[in-house]
Design a protein around this motif. Structure first.
Motif, PDB file in Angstrom:
ATOM      1  N   ASP B 150       0.850  -1.194   0.000  1.00 47.48           N
ATOM      2  CA  ASP B 150       0.000   0.000   0.000  1.00 47.48           C
ATOM      3  C   ASP B 150       0.884   1.242   0.000  1.00 47.48           C
ATOM      4  O   ASP B 150       1.719   1.405   0.887  1.00 47.48           O
ATOM      5  N   PRO B 151       0.730   2.108  -0.991  1.00 49.97           N
ATOM      6  CA  PRO B 151       1.586   3.297  -1.020  1.00 49.97           C
ATOM      7  C   PRO B 151       0.974   4.437  -0.209  1.00 49.97           C
ATOM      8  O   PRO B 151      -0.217   4.420   0.101  1.00 49.97           O
ATOM      9  N   VAL B 152       1.822   5.381   0.134  1.00 47.33           N
ATOM     10  CA  VAL B 152       1.357   6.573   0.848  1.00 47.33           C
ATOM     11  C   VAL B 152       1.008   7.621  -0.209  1.00 47.33           C
ATOM     12  O   VAL B 152       1.881   8.356  -0.669  1.00 47.33           O
ATOM     13  N   VAL B 153      -0.238   7.633  -0.633  1.00 43.91           N
ATOM     14  CA  VAL B 153      -0.608   8.533  -1.738  1.00 43.91           C
ATOM     15  C   VAL B 153      -1.862   9.349  -1.448  1.00 43.91           C
ATOM     16  O   VAL B 153      -2.620   9.693  -2.342  1.00 43.91           O
ATOM     17  N   SER B 154      -2.091   9.659  -0.160  1.00 42.30           N
ATOM     18  CA  SER B 154      -3.294  10.430   0.176  1.00 42.30           C
ATOM     19  C   SER B 154      -2.959  11.881   0.464  1.00 42.30           C
ATOM     20  O   SER B 154      -3.589  12.524   1.296  1.00 42.30           O
ATOM     21  N   GLY B 155      -1.950  12.402  -0.220  1.00 40.85           N
ATOM     22  CA  GLY B 155      -1.597  13.800  -0.058  1.00 40.85           C
ATOM     23  C   GLY B 155      -0.417  14.027   0.874  1.00 40.85           C
ATOM     24  O   GLY B 155       0.182  15.098   0.869  1.00 40.85           O
ATOM     25  N   GLU B 156      -0.055  12.992   1.688  1.00 39.08           N
ATOM     26  CA  GLU B 156       1.109  13.165   2.550  1.00 39.08           C
ATOM     27  C   GLU B 156       2.375  13.201   1.686  1.00 39.08           C
ATOM     28  O   GLU B 156       2.405  12.628   0.604  1.00 39.08           O
ATOM     29  N   VAL B 157       3.398  13.855   2.210  1.00 41.78           N
ATOM     30  CA  VAL B 157       4.690  13.821   1.531  1.00 41.78           C
ATOM     31  C   VAL B 157       5.532  12.725   2.184  1.00 41.78           C
ATOM     32  O   VAL B 157       5.812  12.793   3.383  1.00 41.78           O
ATOM     33  N   PRO B 158       5.928  11.706   1.425  1.00 38.29           N
ATOM     34  CA  PRO B 158       6.801  10.685   2.010  1.00 38.29           C
ATOM     35  C   PRO B 158       8.221  11.227   2.155  1.00 38.29           C
ATOM     36  O   PRO B 158       8.830  11.651   1.172  1.00 38.29           O
ATOM     37  N   ILE B 159       8.741  11.234   3.377  1.00 35.42           N
ATOM     38  CA  ILE B 159      10.098  11.761   3.607  1.00 35.42           C
ATOM     39  C   ILE B 159      11.114  10.638   3.420  1.00 35.42           C
ATOM     40  O   ILE B 159      12.080  10.777   2.704  1.00 35.42           O
ATOM     41  N   PHE B 160      10.917   9.540   4.142  1.00 35.44           N
ATOM     42  CA  PHE B 160      11.658   8.324   3.817  1.00 35.44           C
ATOM     43  C   PHE B 160      10.895   7.096   4.305  1.00 35.44           C
ATOM     44  O   PHE B 160      10.069   7.178   5.206  1.00 35.44           O
ATOM     45  N   GLY B 161      11.188   5.974   3.654  1.00 35.88           N
ATOM     46  CA  GLY B 161      10.499   4.737   3.979  1.00 35.88           C
ATOM     47  C   GLY B 161      11.493   3.622   4.233  1.00 35.88           C
ATOM     48  O   GLY B 161      12.632   3.657   3.765  1.00 35.88           O
ATOM     49  N   VAL B 162      11.063   2.636   5.018  1.00 30.23           N
ATOM     50  CA  VAL B 162      11.883   1.454   5.272  1.00 30.23           C
ATOM     51  C   VAL B 162      11.055   0.211   4.933  1.00 30.23           C
ATOM     52  O   VAL B 162       9.944   0.036   5.453  1.00 30.23           O
ATOM     53  N   ASP B 163      11.613  -0.594   4.042  1.00 32.05           N
ATOM     54  CA  ASP B 163      10.962  -1.824   3.585  1.00 32.05           C
ATOM     55  C   ASP B 163      11.097  -2.886   4.675  1.00 32.05           C
ATOM     56  O   ASP B 163      12.204  -3.266   5.059  1.00 32.05           O
ATOM     57  N   MET B 164       9.953  -3.367   5.193  1.00 27.22           N
ATOM     58  CA  MET B 164       9.987  -4.395   6.242  1.00 27.22           C
ATOM     59  C   MET B 164       9.542  -5.763   5.734  1.00 27.22           C
ATOM     60  O   MET B 164       9.243  -6.666   6.522  1.00 27.22           O
ATOM     61  N   TRP B 165       9.460  -5.923   4.405  1.00 27.65           N
ATOM     62  CA  TRP B 165       9.255  -7.269   3.874  1.00 27.65           C
ATOM     63  C   TRP B 165      10.480  -8.109   4.235  1.00 27.65           C
ATOM     64  O   TRP B 165      11.609  -7.591   4.271  1.00 27.65           O
ATOM     65  N   TYR B 169      15.729  -8.088   4.117  1.00 28.51           N
ATOM     66  CA  TYR B 169      16.817  -8.298   5.085  1.00 28.51           C
ATOM     67  C   TYR B 169      17.169  -9.767   5.325  1.00 28.51           C
ATOM     68  O   TYR B 169      18.189 -10.081   5.936  1.00 28.51           O
ATOM     69  N   TYR B 170      16.335 -10.699   4.868  1.00 28.94           N
ATOM     70  CA  TYR B 170      16.448 -12.066   5.361  1.00 28.94           C
ATOM     71  C   TYR B 170      17.776 -12.748   5.038  1.00 28.94           C
ATOM     72  O   TYR B 170      18.346 -13.443   5.885  1.00 28.94           O
ATOM     73  N   LEU B 171      18.320 -12.547   3.836  1.00 29.72           N
ATOM     74  CA  LEU B 171      19.558 -13.245   3.457  1.00 29.72           C
ATOM     75  C   LEU B 171      20.715 -12.847   4.361  1.00 29.72           C
ATOM     76  O   LEU B 171      21.665 -13.598   4.542  1.00 29.72           O
ATOM     77  N   GLN B 172      20.648 -11.666   4.934  1.00 35.55           N
ATOM     78  CA  GLN B 172      21.733 -11.191   5.794  1.00 35.55           C
ATOM     79  C   GLN B 172      21.388 -11.284   7.282  1.00 35.55           C
ATOM     80  O   GLN B 172      22.213 -11.688   8.090  1.00 35.55           O
TER      81      GLN B 172
END
Ligand SMILES: [Fe+2]
Ligand SMILES: [Fe+2]
Lengths: 230, 212
Positions: B150-165, B169-172
């Protein structure tokens, strides 16, 4: 397994009660039937190779499943504390954690049992009444596999696919669940496939279709049949 | 109606540039396989949607919306993510590169450290696949988590995001996601964060237009 699952299904009855009316739910004894524990695997970590690597099995069982066990016990304890204080709000706050970790515990407990080493109970084809039902409800065993793999591929994010039996009609069906939501209500889970990335990533990386293809080599149809005929 | 084709954006650094915080193997699979799959499936869904639209097939248009949301979200999220990371050795990885943003963070959370602790807690609370974002809206700064793509597209400005899928990170890190969350701070691109903070949502998403 059954003792663990009995305890956790009692817990789930508790979840539902606490979601609907927290105070009444907490007053029941469903939360104090003892702690959830990690069940032993019925085979060695390396026993499902080459279809599922020993490293995956060890992390999946000893770390991931253990985390759900710890999580569900922590949630139960927090609900107990809230109950002692008569704090319904604090208890209700635990409901999503109880559902997530309790679901994770139930799902993985079922999953380990519906797998077996290839040639030693795992793989091959279902037989008997289960096969008859599969042929009736899916057309053929091949169709069941195809439809299951399509359902697994369609999961957007982490989740599970389940072969289920409708408790009223006895018919078979396929459902998917997001996160760790357990199969509940009128559906009896017979066989589940974990489609979280942790279930395959170390071996298959992004090639999840290969994992969905390989898992059939280690499905314990005897176990599935037993659940079906129960 | 012709449909634009989205392309996988090039990474602004080498696959191994974020080591040891994120391994080259993770970066390569994440960018060239996972992100590519979102782009491919988004283009397929948009093409089918265009066909359905020109034949006035409303049920089919509705049926395609989830695929567009999921794969379009995957494309948007990953495009933003690559740009809000940078090698730890870069001056952009220092909070000094974001004076205005840091002042706003201090005002909201007391300090950058207490903001990080709050953000980490939100990331670790995500149940299953999802993302954590620092966003700016009319009220100010906020931490939001989103599920799946789900993207942040309701008018907010995304400053930075972190992928938690787990693929992030799993291989490391295997099941040790707390260590991933800890180490991601070494490679956050504060210069990009400052630029997004000062701009609009449109500006943040400009990276997507470039791939049309
Ligand atoms: Fe799992
Ligand atoms: Fe990702």
């Amino acid at each position: 397994m059954s003792a663990t699952l009995l305890r956790t299904s009692a817990l789930r009855a508790g979840i539902r009660a606490s979601a609907a009316k927290p105070m009444a739910g907490m007053a029941s004894t469903s939360f104090v039937r003892g702690k959830a524990t990690l069940p032993d695997l019925p085979y060695d970590y390396g026993a499902l190779e080459p279809h599922i690597s020993g490293q995956i099995m060890e992390l999946h069982h000893a770390k991931h499943h253990q985390t759900y066990v710890n999580g569900v016990n922590a949630a139960i304890e927090a609900i107990g504390d809230a109950q002692a204080k008569g704090d319904a709000q604090a208890a209700a706050k635990q409901a999503p954690l109880l559902n997530f970790h309790g679901g994770g515990h139930i799902n993985h407990s079922l999953f380990w049992e519906n797998l077996a080493p290839n040639g030693k109970g795992g793989g091959g084809e279902p037989t008997g009444k289960l096969l008859t039902a599969i042929n009736e409800d899916f057309g053929s065993f091949d169709n069941l596999k195809k439809q299951t793999n399509a359902a697994l591929a369609g999961i957007q994010g982490s989740g599970w696919a389940w072969l289920v039996k409708d408790k009223t009609s006895g018919t078979l069906g396929l459902v998917t669940r997001m996160g760790q939501d357990p199969v509940s209500g009128n559906l009896e889970p017979l066989m589940g496939i974990d489609a979280w990335e942790h279930a395959y990533y170390l071996q298959y990386q992004n090639r999840k279709a290969e994992y969905f293809g390989a898992i059939w080599e280690v499905i314990n149809w005897g176990n599935v049949a037993k659940r079906f005929e129960k | 109606m012709s449909v634009g084709t989205y392309y996988l954006p090039a990474l602004p650094y080498a696959y191994n540039a974020l080591e040891p915080s994120i391994s080259a193997q993770i970066m390569e699979l994440h960018h060239s396989k996972h992100h590519q799959t979102y782009v491919t499936n988004l283009n397929n869904a948009l093409k089918s949607y265009s066909t359905a639209s020109s034949s006035n097939d409303i049920p089919q248009q509705i049926a395609l919306q989830q695929a567009i949301k999921f794969n379009g979200g995957g494309h948007i999220n990953h495009s933003l993510f690559w740009e809000n990371l940078t090698p730890a050795s870069s001056p952009d990885a220092k909070t000094d590169s974001a004076p205005t943003l840091v002042a706003a963070i201090d005002k909201t959370w007391g300090s950058v450290d207490s903001f990080k602790a709050t953000f980490n807690k939100a990331l670790l609370g995500i149940q299953g696949s999802g993302w954590g974002w620092l966003v700016k809206d009319a009220q100010g700064l906020r931490i939001v988590t989103t599920k799946d793509q789900d993207p942040v597209v309701s008018g907010e400005v995304p400053i930075f995001g972190v992928d938690m899928w787990e693929h992030a990170y799993y291989l490391q890190y295997l099941n040790g996601k707390a260590a991933y969350v800890e180490n991601i701070w070494n490679v956050i691109n504060w210069k990009t964060a400052e630029k997004r903070y000062k701009g609009s949502a449109q500006d943040a998403f400009s990276v997507l237009k470039a791939s049309l």
